[in-house]
Design a protein around this motif. Sequence first.
Motif, PDB file in Angstrom:
ATOM      1  N   LYS A 153      -0.592   1.411  18.894  1.00 62.87           N
ATOM      2  CA  LYS A 153      -1.490   2.391  19.844  1.00 62.87           C
ATOM      3  C   LYS A 153      -2.927   1.990  19.460  1.00 62.87           C
ATOM      4  N   TYR A 154      -3.154   1.153  18.720  1.00 58.03           N
ATOM      5  CA  TYR A 154      -4.365   1.092  18.062  1.00 58.03           C
ATOM      6  C   TYR A 154      -4.755  -0.344  18.090  1.00 58.03           C
ATOM      7  N   ASP A 155      -6.353  -0.916  18.194  1.00 56.32           N
ATOM      8  CA  ASP A 155      -6.737  -2.027  18.148  1.00 56.32           C
ATOM      9  C   ASP A 155      -6.716  -2.588  16.587  1.00 56.32           C
ATOM     10  N   ARG A 156      -7.034  -1.802  15.806  1.00 53.45           N
ATOM     11  CA  ARG A 156      -7.011  -2.131  14.214  1.00 53.45           C
ATOM     12  C   ARG A 156      -6.609  -0.814  13.465  1.00 53.45           C
ATOM     13  N   VAL A 157      -5.737  -1.146  12.531  1.00 55.86           N
ATOM     14  CA  VAL A 157      -5.311  -0.154  11.512  1.00 55.86           C
ATOM     15  C   VAL A 157      -5.766  -0.711  10.184  1.00 55.86           C
ATOM     16  N   ILE A 158      -6.549   0.365   9.439  1.00 55.22           N
ATOM     17  CA  ILE A 158      -6.922  -0.180   8.058  1.00 55.22           C
ATOM     18  C   ILE A 158      -6.076   0.807   7.185  1.00 55.22           C
ATOM     19  N   LEU A 159      -5.374   0.004   6.299  1.00 55.24           N
ATOM     20  CA  LEU A 159      -4.227   0.415   5.460  1.00 55.24           C
ATOM     21  C   LEU A 159      -5.059   0.505   3.957  1.00 55.24           C
ATOM     22  N   ASP A 160      -5.525   1.570   3.519  1.00 62.43           N
ATOM     23  CA  ASP A 160      -6.142   1.702   2.074  1.00 62.43           C
ATOM     24  C   ASP A 160      -4.941   1.717   1.054  1.00 62.43           C
ATOM     25  N   LEU A 161      -4.705   0.678   0.265  1.00 63.05           N
ATOM     26  CA  LEU A 161      -3.577   0.581  -0.751  1.00 63.05           C
ATOM     27  C   LEU A 161      -3.981   1.273  -2.163  1.00 63.05           C
ATOM     28  N   GLY A 162      -3.081   1.561  -2.948  1.00 62.11           N
ATOM     29  CA  GLY A 162      -3.357   1.953  -3.946  1.00 62.11           C
ATOM     30  C   GLY A 162      -3.772   0.579  -5.117  1.00 62.11           C
ATOM     31  N   ALA A 163      -4.463   1.040  -6.060  1.00 64.42           N
ATOM     32  CA  ALA A 163      -4.810  -0.003  -6.806  1.00 64.42           C
ATOM     33  C   ALA A 163      -3.666  -0.556  -7.728  1.00 64.42           C
ATOM     34  N   GLY A 164      -3.701  -1.883  -8.186  1.00 62.02           N
ATOM     35  CA  GLY A 164      -2.622  -2.468  -9.103  1.00 62.02           C
ATOM     36  C   GLY A 164      -1.751  -3.196  -8.159  1.00 62.02           C
ATOM     37  N   VAL A 165      -0.459  -3.748  -8.973  1.00 60.43           N
ATOM     38  CA  VAL A 165       0.479  -4.467  -8.328  1.00 60.43           C
ATOM     39  C   VAL A 165       1.903  -3.868  -8.251  1.00 60.43           C
ATOM     40  N   GLU A 166       1.734  -2.679  -8.436  1.00 53.31           N
ATOM     41  CA  GLU A 166       3.206  -1.660  -8.472  1.00 53.31           C
ATOM     42  C   GLU A 166       3.972  -2.162  -7.229  1.00 53.31           C
ATOM     43  N   LYS A 167       5.301  -2.044  -7.336  1.00 51.28           N
ATOM     44  CA  LYS A 167       6.309  -2.328  -6.052  1.00 51.28           C
ATOM     45  C   LYS A 167       5.938  -1.635  -5.062  1.00 51.28           C
ATOM     46  N   SER A 168       5.428  -0.218  -5.185  1.00 48.89           N
ATOM     47  CA  SER A 168       5.070   0.471  -3.863  1.00 48.89           C
ATOM     48  C   SER A 168       3.935  -0.091  -3.217  1.00 48.89           C
ATOM     49  N   VAL A 169       2.958  -0.079  -3.920  1.00 48.58           N
ATOM     50  CA  VAL A 169       1.872  -1.068  -3.423  1.00 48.58           C
ATOM     51  C   VAL A 169       2.211  -2.382  -2.691  1.00 48.58           C
ATOM     52  N   ARG A 170       2.987  -3.157  -3.232  1.00 47.02           N
ATOM     53  CA  ARG A 170       3.229  -4.414  -2.720  1.00 47.02           C
ATOM     54  C   ARG A 170       4.223  -4.256  -1.338  1.00 47.02           C
ATOM     55  N   HIS A 171       5.368  -3.159  -1.509  1.00 46.31           N
ATOM     56  CA  HIS A 171       5.967  -2.977  -0.278  1.00 46.31           C
ATOM     57  C   HIS A 171       5.376  -2.630   0.876  1.00 46.31           C
ATOM     58  N   LEU A 172       4.365  -1.674   0.369  1.00 45.39           N
ATOM     59  CA  LEU A 172       3.580  -1.154   1.652  1.00 45.39           C
ATOM     60  C   LEU A 172       2.367  -2.336   2.441  1.00 45.39           C
ATOM     61  N   ALA A 173       2.072  -3.338   1.503  1.00 47.02           N
ATOM     62  CA  ALA A 173       1.161  -4.177   1.925  1.00 47.02           C
ATOM     63  C   ALA A 173       2.051  -5.262   2.856  1.00 47.02           C
ATOM     64  N   ARG A 174       3.246  -5.131   2.825  1.00 48.67           N
ATOM     65  CA  ARG A 174       4.451  -6.104   3.603  1.00 48.67           C
ATOM     66  C   ARG A 174       3.880  -5.666   5.169  1.00 48.67           C
ATOM     67  N   ALA A 175       3.693  -4.497   5.688  1.00 52.73           N
ATOM     68  CA  ALA A 175       3.362  -4.144   6.910  1.00 52.73           C
ATOM     69  C   ALA A 175       2.105  -4.729   7.450  1.00 52.73           C
ATOM     70  N   ALA A 176       1.262  -5.305   6.723  1.00 51.76           N
ATOM     71  CA  ALA A 176      -0.115  -5.852   6.988  1.00 51.76           C
ATOM     72  C   ALA A 176       0.057  -7.472   7.372  1.00 51.76           C
ATOM     73  N   GLY A 177      -0.685  -7.672   8.430  1.00 51.80           N
ATOM     74  CA  GLY A 177      -0.669  -9.192   8.492  1.00 51.80           C
ATOM     75  C   GLY A 177      -1.897  -9.956   7.934  1.00 51.80           C
ATOM     76  N   THR A 178      -2.865  -9.153   7.601  1.00 49.59           N
ATOM     77  CA  THR A 178      -4.069  -9.571   6.583  1.00 49.59           C
ATOM     78  C   THR A 178      -4.076  -8.613   5.381  1.00 49.59           C
ATOM     79  N   ILE A 179      -4.327  -9.183   4.542  1.00 49.84           N
ATOM     80  CA  ILE A 179      -4.561  -8.686   3.145  1.00 49.84           C
ATOM     81  C   ILE A 179      -6.167  -8.872   2.566  1.00 49.84           C
ATOM     82  N   ILE A 180      -6.866  -7.989   2.251  1.00 49.02           N
ATOM     83  CA  ILE A 180      -8.226  -8.078   1.954  1.00 49.02           C
ATOM     84  C   ILE A 180      -8.100  -7.682   0.247  1.00 49.02           C
ATOM     85  N   VAL A 181      -8.341  -8.419  -0.293  1.00 55.43           N
ATOM     86  CA  VAL A 181      -8.654  -8.085  -1.825  1.00 55.43           C
ATOM     87  C   VAL A 181      -9.900  -7.877  -2.394  1.00 55.43           C
TER      88      VAL A 181
END
Length: 266
Positions: free
Chosen positions: A133-161
């Motif tokens: 429904k959107y042109d852009r979705v910005i997903l603010d992840l938690g800090a760190g490399v925990e499994k929950s963070v990495r799992h949710l990051a998989r929904a994104a086509g681009t990741i900005i570190v």
Amino acid sequence: MTSSSDAVPTLAPRPSERQKGRNIIAIASGKGGVGKTWFAITTTHALARKGQRALLFDGDLGLANVDIQLGLMPRADLGSVVAGKMTLNQAIMRYEPGGFDVLAGRSGSGSLANIPPSRLQILADDLALMAQKYDRVILDLGAGVEKSVRHLARAAGTIIVVTSDEPTSLTDAYAFIKVTAMERAGVDVRVVINAANSTREGERTYQTLQKACQGFLKINPPLLGIVRRDMRVREAIRNQTPILTRHPNAEAAADVEAIADRLLKL
């Protein structure tokens, strides 16, 4: 002459990765305190000002604070969704001053940090569906490399570190890039240097991270932009107002707007 086998590959997306979550941009950091959430808010605001239908999704499952920085009192949040009380669509609220939508996390609670992987997958799938429904979705992840963070990051086509010049921030940013590259070869990972004393200093910080990625990982995540240190950022956060509203002509605001322009070209 350098052979093609000697070239250092970038983390450019493969066709399948580009298609997956192509309009979802995850904002990550190896550690807290580098301005990740502020950058996510300001980027969403900048995209909205450029005419984009934008959603800011607070995916920090441990210590969400998008609503605090925006001065919001959401009637619903991600916790309500995870508990099955409502859908993602029902939990979205409009942030009228910025012209974008917000899905708040559960502030000051670590209760969402231990969501089972199966529930996280459902959440990621629902996010991908809602993103249509959107042109852009910005997903603010938690800090760190925990499994929950990495799992949710998989929904994104681009990741900005997002990182700063602090050694621990750079080390943790490198760790996040390493784990992401191992789990999702070909995903589009880019770097933003925040709170740089100058553009030149920011470039030097990026080069430090780039050399580590090239030397040890044989990859080259491109620099998306540099945000200069600006005392008005802290003042805007204290007043729970986006910097593009309170200080639209600030250097940091201009830097994020330039980054938003680059994102529109991806």
